[in-house]
Design a protein around this motif. Structure first.
Motif, PDB file in Angstrom:
ATOM      1  N   THR A  22       0.852  -1.187   0.000  1.00 56.08           N
ATOM      2  CA  THR A  22       0.000   0.000   0.000  1.00 56.08           C
ATOM      3  C   THR A  22       0.888   1.237   0.000  1.00 56.08           C
ATOM      4  O   THR A  22       1.775   1.365   0.833  1.00 56.08           O
ATOM      5  N   PRO A  73      -9.022  13.470  -6.096  1.00 56.92           N
ATOM      6  CA  PRO A  73      -8.464  12.141  -5.876  1.00 56.92           C
ATOM      7  C   PRO A  73      -7.461  11.753  -6.952  1.00 56.92           C
ATOM      8  O   PRO A  73      -7.367  12.394  -8.001  1.00 56.92           O
ATOM      9  N   LEU A  74      -6.748  10.666  -6.669  1.00 54.29           N
ATOM     10  CA  LEU A  74      -5.854  10.074  -7.657  1.00 54.29           C
ATOM     11  C   LEU A  74      -6.667   9.511  -8.820  1.00 54.29           C
ATOM     12  O   LEU A  74      -7.817   9.104  -8.646  1.00 54.29           O
ATOM     13  N   LEU A  94      -6.020   6.890 -12.421  1.00 54.94           N
ATOM     14  CA  LEU A  94      -5.171   6.092 -13.310  1.00 54.94           C
ATOM     15  C   LEU A  94      -5.635   6.412 -14.729  1.00 54.94           C
ATOM     16  O   LEU A  94      -6.701   5.975 -15.155  1.00 54.94           O
ATOM     17  N   TYR A 104       0.235   0.094 -14.959  1.00 58.18           N
ATOM     18  CA  TYR A 104       0.152   1.551 -14.796  1.00 58.18           C
ATOM     19  C   TYR A 104       1.497   2.195 -14.474  1.00 58.18           C
ATOM     20  O   TYR A 104       1.554   3.294 -13.929  1.00 58.18           O
ATOM     21  N   LEU A 125      -6.607   1.716  -7.309  1.00 56.10           N
ATOM     22  CA  LEU A 125      -6.776   2.865  -6.429  1.00 56.10           C
ATOM     23  C   LEU A 125      -7.532   2.397  -5.195  1.00 56.10           C
ATOM     24  O   LEU A 125      -8.468   1.601  -5.300  1.00 56.10           O
ATOM     25  N   ASP A 154      -5.953   9.085  -1.963  1.00 53.70           N
ATOM     26  CA  ASP A 154      -4.503   9.288  -1.909  1.00 53.70           C
ATOM     27  C   ASP A 154      -3.727   7.977  -1.791  1.00 53.70           C
ATOM     28  O   ASP A 154      -2.571   7.979  -1.378  1.00 53.70           O
ATOM     29  N   THR A 155      -4.336   6.863  -2.148  1.00 55.52           N
ATOM     30  CA  THR A 155      -3.728   5.561  -1.898  1.00 55.52           C
ATOM     31  C   THR A 155      -3.838   4.639  -3.104  1.00 55.52           C
ATOM     32  O   THR A 155      -4.873   4.598  -3.773  1.00 55.52           O
ATOM     33  N   VAL A 156      -2.753   3.892  -3.330  1.00 56.13           N
ATOM     34  CA  VAL A 156      -2.722   2.865  -4.366  1.00 56.13           C
ATOM     35  C   VAL A 156      -2.326   1.554  -3.706  1.00 56.13           C
ATOM     36  O   VAL A 156      -1.416   1.537  -2.867  1.00 56.13           O
ATOM     37  N   LEU A 176      -0.413   7.469 -13.284  1.00 52.54           N
ATOM     38  CA  LEU A 176      -0.978   8.039 -12.061  1.00 52.54           C
ATOM     39  C   LEU A 176      -0.904   9.560 -12.085  1.00 52.54           C
ATOM     40  O   LEU A 176       0.173  10.135 -12.261  1.00 52.54           O
ATOM     41  N   ASP A 182      -3.217  13.365 -10.522  1.00 51.35           N
ATOM     42  CA  ASP A 182      -4.234  13.887  -9.620  1.00 51.35           C
ATOM     43  C   ASP A 182      -5.407  14.431 -10.427  1.00 51.35           C
ATOM     44  O   ASP A 182      -5.531  14.164 -11.621  1.00 51.35           O
TER      45      ASP A 182
END
Length: 191
Positions: free
Chosen positions: A74, A83-84, A86, A97, A115, A119-121, A159, A161
């Motif tokens: 993570t 948010p992020l 792809l 990705y 995702l 803010d997390t992948v 990736l 924003d």
């Protein structure tokens, strides 16, 4: 990777603005096209506005931490405008990705990337890694011999924003240049 390390180690003295891969290059693989050069200038103007004019801090889209539970890695990110996303429409997916995993034993490979919040992948590996020197890389995936950098070849990732800022200048189609914050190249130690 070293530029990001300098940015983190010397905040405000070294400022990483944007990665190279969203920009189209001429066939010499060294120079940006005229539109890419103008768009890059708009990215620098955006960072300059924040740091010099407003007296603030510029942070690119970059990792802020990594954890692992079994075969799931993570990564939390500093996201300028969540948010992020792809995005495979603006940058061609080089596989996973743009994420790659390596260790000394070749003990695992990436099974999926997803995702997991604004803010997390999460990167799911084929198995829990057992090798030493475990590393997660992003946009460090150029084929050998290296292809020209840019959104369709070379080291790149998907990736970004959700920044809706646009440039004053316009692209060949007459639209303002989009100024999403794309994730910078990085390499992280995986616990």
């Amino acid at each position: 990777v070293r530029q990001l390390a300098a940015h983190v180690k010397a905040p405000g003295k070294v400022v990483v603005v944007t990665p190279n891969y969203p920009f189209v290059h001429y066939s010499d693989c060294l120079h940006y096209t005229n539109h890419s050069q103008r768009r890059l200038g708009a990215y620098f103007a955006k960072a300059y506005q924040r740091v010099v004019v407003e007296g603030g801090v510029w942070e690119p889209l970059r990792p802020s931490g990594v954890t692992r539970a079994g075969n799931v890695v993570t990564v939390k990110f500093h996201v300028p405008v969540p948010p992020l996303v792809l995005d495979t429409g603006r940058v061609v997916d080089p596989g996973h990705y743009g994420f790659t995993y390596v260790d000394d034993a070749g003990s695992a490979s990436i099974a999926s990337v997803a995702l997991a919040g604004a803010d997390t992948v999460t990167i799911t590996l084929s198995t829990a890694p057992t090798g030493g020197n475990r590393r997660l890389r992003y946009a460090i995936n150029a084929p050998y011999p290296s292809a020209c950098p840019g959104p369709t070849a070379g080291a790149r990732g998907n990736l970004r924003d959700s920044d809706t800022t646009v440039a004053y200048h316009k692209d060949a189609g007459g639209d303002p240049y989009e100024l999403f914050n794309w994730a910078v190249h990085f390499e992280l130690d995986v616990p």
